[in-house]
Design a protein around this motif. Structure first.
Motif, PDB file in Angstrom:
ATOM      1  N   THR A 202     -10.318  -2.270  -3.684  1.00 27.92           N
ATOM      2  CA  THR A 202      -8.974  -2.759  -3.351  1.00 27.92           C
ATOM      3  C   THR A 202      -7.999  -2.423  -4.483  1.00 27.92           C
ATOM      4  O   THR A 202      -6.805  -2.259  -4.252  1.00 27.92           O
ATOM      5  CB  THR A 202      -9.001  -4.296  -3.158  1.00 27.92           C
ATOM      6  N   GLU A 205      -6.458   0.776  -3.742  1.00 31.35           N
ATOM      7  CA  GLU A 205      -5.462   0.612  -2.677  1.00 31.35           C
ATOM      8  C   GLU A 205      -4.196  -0.021  -3.245  1.00 31.35           C
ATOM      9  O   GLU A 205      -3.084   0.398  -2.915  1.00 31.35           O
ATOM     10  CB  GLU A 205      -6.031  -0.261  -1.556  1.00 31.35           C
ATOM     11  N   HIS A 208      -2.282   2.611  -5.161  1.00 29.32           N
ATOM     12  CA  HIS A 208      -1.587   3.517  -4.225  1.00 29.32           C
ATOM     13  C   HIS A 208      -0.386   2.827  -3.604  1.00 29.32           C
ATOM     14  O   HIS A 208       0.678   3.398  -3.449  1.00 29.32           O
ATOM     15  CB  HIS A 208      -2.534   3.959  -3.107  1.00 29.32           C
ATOM     16  N   ASP A 209      -0.604   1.562  -3.247  1.00 31.34           N
ATOM     17  CA  ASP A 209       0.455   0.789  -2.605  1.00 31.34           C
ATOM     18  C   ASP A 209       1.675   0.688  -3.510  1.00 31.34           C
ATOM     19  O   ASP A 209       2.806   0.651  -3.042  1.00 31.34           O
ATOM     20  CB  ASP A 209      -0.081  -0.606  -2.283  1.00 31.34           C
ATOM     21  N   LEU A 210       1.415   0.651  -4.822  1.00 31.97           N
ATOM     22  CA  LEU A 210       2.510   0.509  -5.783  1.00 31.97           C
ATOM     23  C   LEU A 210       3.048   1.871  -6.234  1.00 31.97           C
ATOM     24  O   LEU A 210       3.778   1.962  -7.212  1.00 31.97           O
ATOM     25  CB  LEU A 210       2.043  -0.302  -6.985  1.00 31.97           C
TER      26      LEU A 210
ATOM     27  N   ARG B  77      -2.909  -2.402   7.863  1.00 31.86           N
ATOM     28  CA  ARG B  77      -3.358  -1.317   6.989  1.00 31.86           C
ATOM     29  C   ARG B  77      -2.832   0.038   7.458  1.00 31.86           C
ATOM     30  O   ARG B  77      -2.649   0.942   6.656  1.00 31.86           O
ATOM     31  CB  ARG B  77      -4.895  -1.313   6.896  1.00 31.86           C
ATOM     32  N   PHE B  82      -3.149   2.784   4.532  1.00 30.86           N
ATOM     33  CA  PHE B  82      -4.544   2.831   4.093  1.00 30.86           C
ATOM     34  C   PHE B  82      -5.445   3.376   5.195  1.00 30.86           C
ATOM     35  O   PHE B  82      -6.545   3.841   4.935  1.00 30.86           O
ATOM     36  CB  PHE B  82      -5.043   1.441   3.674  1.00 30.86           C
ATOM     37  N   PRO B 102      -0.052   6.146   1.207  1.00 31.25           N
ATOM     38  CA  PRO B 102       0.550   4.832   0.901  1.00 31.25           C
ATOM     39  C   PRO B 102       1.576   4.915  -0.227  1.00 31.25           C
ATOM     40  O   PRO B 102       2.584   4.210  -0.185  1.00 31.25           O
ATOM     41  CB  PRO B 102      -0.641   3.983   0.455  1.00 31.25           C
ATOM     42  N   ASN B 108       5.289  -2.414   0.518  1.00 31.84           N
ATOM     43  CA  ASN B 108       4.353  -2.932  -0.469  1.00 31.84           C
ATOM     44  C   ASN B 108       3.525  -4.034   0.154  1.00 31.84           C
ATOM     45  O   ASN B 108       3.949  -4.692   1.099  1.00 31.84           O
ATOM     46  CB  ASN B 108       5.081  -3.446  -1.708  1.00 31.84           C
ATOM     47  N   THR B 109       2.317  -4.204  -0.389  1.00 29.95           N
ATOM     48  CA  THR B 109       1.352  -5.114   0.208  1.00 29.95           C
ATOM     49  C   THR B 109       0.995  -6.234  -0.758  1.00 29.95           C
ATOM     50  O   THR B 109       0.840  -5.988  -1.944  1.00 29.95           O
ATOM     51  CB  THR B 109       0.067  -4.337   0.587  1.00 29.95           C
ATOM     52  N   PHE B 111      -2.159  -8.388  -1.167  1.00 30.38           N
ATOM     53  CA  PHE B 111      -3.513  -8.358  -0.644  1.00 30.38           C
ATOM     54  C   PHE B 111      -4.098  -9.763  -0.551  1.00 30.38           C
ATOM     55  O   PHE B 111      -3.708 -10.662  -1.295  1.00 30.38           O
ATOM     56  CB  PHE B 111      -4.402  -7.506  -1.546  1.00 30.38           C
TER      57      PHE B 111
END
Lengths: 306, 389
Positions: A202, A205, A208-210, B77, B82, B102, B108-109, B111
């Motif tokens: 995670t 992920e 990447h998300d940021l 996702r 993702f 992504p 932005n996520t 989690f």
């Protein structure tokens, strides 16, 4: 008695430590002390250690060090300020060990990464495969490697069948490197695998998300988080490389002299135990300093995980 | 025994219901911050998301609600990038995402596990996204400070995540996402790991935060109460499909199928055959009794259907009343839970739940019905819904 151990943590600690401490004291600390003493001794007529006590063994190591700045492009760029017989030897040993550690790391990382991503039931199989070489004697494996690199061995036979020039590998520094990387690979893969297996994907992920691309996610998030395995693997590779003897002897054929090989020579062919002991201790100090520096520099990453 | 018959005054402002309960799509692009068009995602043999289409409006607090394995997280996702849809397309701010990774999506996520970087301090975590975008150091420092103030953690900048409580980590995760000023903020069960009290606090705080920053929030949850209390609109997922999209009011008061009625809140079902349909209302025959309720979509005379009555929308009375939907029942059990009294009665051989609000303060035990007593169950046709099977 069990009750007492349960109730007193200090007593329990002593009880748990005693067997190991005893073993290390008898078979490591005492011999090390003896070596320390021998390193300050002279030789008798047969070449065995004997009084009087002297500093000459250590003086011999540093005696010929002189200021001689040089710049060489031979075999890669090297800038040198000092030279001397044993200084060069130490320097070459450290250099080859560093290079071998780096190559081992580059080869081991993808393997460990792959293993860590296998479905759980295949992981133990992969671990088993990594450990299979340990079932064969290291000397035998090194001879097998010698056979591979020989002038008329499989590699050169293949090159010739492709109408390429055969290459001289055996008894070169390259052969020593190949041998070191081969021998140390499992010791790099296993700690790396242990770190990578615990790695929380995670995190990637999230990176990447940021907005982190693959490279940034790798260098800024993954590497720091698996650094305990990286540090452990590198030390398990670097330290034995510096002191390696069999590989240097069989793959280098005595033409590539590293410090471990030199020390062995002092204890066998030259029958100069005091000088061999002095070399050993100097090497130990250098390796310890190197390891401490390495641990310190990578502490930022490992601290968060440990 | 004192009877309490609630006023039959119209309880719900029906005019508040908007006409748009249908699935949105195919309209002007800019209207939607996120749009899924006929998106399907298959993992091996499993269809995780099955031809889902929906539009999430700009600035909306949108919940994706459903039991675990219903496809809500997979949908999120796919918006984050993702996962890639097996077929169909995800649009963010009107632009098709295709295989955009992504790190090139303006979302932005937050989690479920927060996924804070354990080797970085709070401020390094929060500044990471800006750093990746190449924002100058001074601006990063300023925005990180603002973001931490927004989530009320300004004094925690130098801490490491493991030195903080779950609730604090959650706020850091929020700050780390919001500092990038994304088009859309995706939240994957962000309150799942918090204890009940903190959860309630964070629900209110999150909602207030969303109003403050004005960013579109897409929120995945399996907690229907959370979805109802926080969202502007809810999409109810089941087995990879979106069953209904609507405001909390629409979803609760006008579920479009049995699953939604059952999943959101509590309800009583009575199964039977549709006997008659008359405009807005229909008659269901079950076990020799006739029930009148609002007609759901797709109802046909003679077909199997279920009548759904929420426990708080039915009453127990001592005497039969001359009205539709009044049936003799026997009280099975009574549970006093403080704010309500929850009565289970037997309608024939079927259990039926009735929740009466304890609007009167009394210590008299005879005020309540007791087990074994005879009573009459009544509910207004407007409060019952007949749903096709």
């Amino acid at each position: 008695m069990i009750q007492a151990l349960r109730e007193h943590p200090a007593l329990r600690l002593v009880a748990l430590m005693t067997p190991g401490a005893f073993w290390l004291a008898v078979f490591f600390l005492i011999p090390l002390g003896i070596m320390g003493v021998i390193s300050f001794m002279s030789r008798d007529a047969q070449g065995f250690p004997a009084p009087p006590y002297t500093l000459s063994n250590y003086q011999n190591i540093i005696r010929d060090i002189r200021f001689a700045p040089s710049l060489s492009l031979e075999g890669g760029l090297s800038i040198r300020l000092f030279e001397g017989l044993y200084l060069d030897l130490f320097w070459r040993s450290i250099w080859i060990s560093l290079v071998s550690t780096l190559i081992t790391l580059v080869i081991a990382f993808p393997v460990a990464l792959f293993m860590a991503q296998l479905p759980r039931r295949y992981r133990n199989l992969a671990l088993f495969a990594v450990m299979i070489p340990f079932w064969t004697n290291f000397l035998v494996r090194t001879y097998a490697l010698q056979f591979m690199l020989r002038g008329n061995g499989p590699i050169n036979t293949l090159l010739r069948s492709l109408n390429l020039e055969p290459i001289e590998l055996l008894f070169t520094p390259t052969a020593v490197l190949i041998g070191l990387v081969y021998g140390n690979l499992p010791f790099m893969i296993l700690p790396l695998y242990t770190s990578l297996e615990k790695f929380d994907w995670t995190m990637i992920e999230a990176a990447h998300d940021l907005g982190a691309n693959t490279w940034s996610a790798f260098t800024r998030v993954m590497l720091p988080l698996v650094s305990p395995g990286l540090v452990a693997g590198s030390i398990l590779t670097f330290v034995p490389s510096i002191g390696s003897y069999i590989t240097v002897d069989l793959m280098g054929g005595g033409r590539t002299n590293l410090i471990g090989y030199s020390i062995a020579q002092q204890f066998s062919a030259s029958v100069n135990w005091p000088f061999g002991s002095a070399l050993s201790l100097v090497m130990m100090i250098i390796v310890t300093i190197a390891a401490v520096i390495y641990f310190r520099s990578s502490r930022g990453g490992s601290r968060a995980v440990i | 025994m004192v009877l309490r018959i609630k006023s039959f005054a119209q309880g719900q402002p029906l005019s508040a219901l908007s006409a748009d309960t249908s699935i949105c799509g195919g309209r002007g692009l800019s209207e939607f911050a996120v749009e899924l068009r006929d998106v399907t995602k298959v993992f091996g043999e499993v269809v995780a998301v099955d031809h889902v289409s929906m539009g999430i409006r700009q600035g909306e607090f949108f919940a994706m609600l459903g039991p675990s394995g219903c496809g809500k997280t997979t949908s999120l996702r796919m918006i984050a990038g993702f996962e890639r849809p097996t077929s169909g397309e995800v649009y963010i701010d009107g632009k098709p995402m295709g295989s955009t990774p992504p790190f090139r999506r303006d979302v932005n996520t937050v989690f479920q596990s927060y996924a804070l970087f354990p080797h970085m301090t709070v401020e390094q975590n929060v500044g990471f996204g800006l750093e990746m975008k190449g924002v100058p150091r001074a601006e990063i420092n300023r925005r990180v400070k603002e973001a931490l103030e927004l989530v009320r953690l300004p004094q925690m900048a130098k801490r490491y995540p493991r030195q903080m409580s779950g609730g604090q980590q959650q706020r850091v995760a929020l700050a780390r996402a919001l500092v990038n000023r994304p088009k859309v903020l995706l939240l994957d069960e962000p309150l799942g790991a918090l204890d009940a009290k903190l959860r309630k606090e964070m629900q209110i705080e999150l909602k207030a935060l969303q109003r403050e920053v004005g960013i579109t929030f897409v929120f995945v949850t399996h907690d229907q109460e959370e979805a109802l209390s926080m969202s502007d609109r809810i999409a109810v997922f089941s087995k990879g499909k979106v069953l209904q999209i609507g405001t909390p009011l629409e979803i609760y008061e006008r579920p479009n199928c049995r699953f939604v009625a059952d999943f959101i809140g509590e309800t009583n079902f009575i199964e039977g055959k549709v006997k008659q349909i008359d405009g807005e209302f229909a008659v269901l025959e079950s076990d020799g009794r006739c029930f009148v309720g609002r007609a759901g979509e797709g109802l046909r005379v003679g077909a199997q259907a279920s009548l759904s009555v929420r426990p708080e929308k039915a009453q127990l009375v001592e005497q039969p009343m001359n009205s539709a939907n009044c049936y003799e029942v026997r009280v099975h059990s009574v549970a006093y839970v403080g704010s309500d009294t929850r009565v289970i009665v037997m309608l024939g051989d079927q259990h039926f739940d009735i929740w009466e609000q304890n609007s009167l303060s009394t210590l008299d035990p005879n005020y309540f019905f007791g087990p074994g007593e005879r009573a009459w169950l009544v509910f207004r046709p407007e409060n019952a819904l007949i749903l096709a099977e």
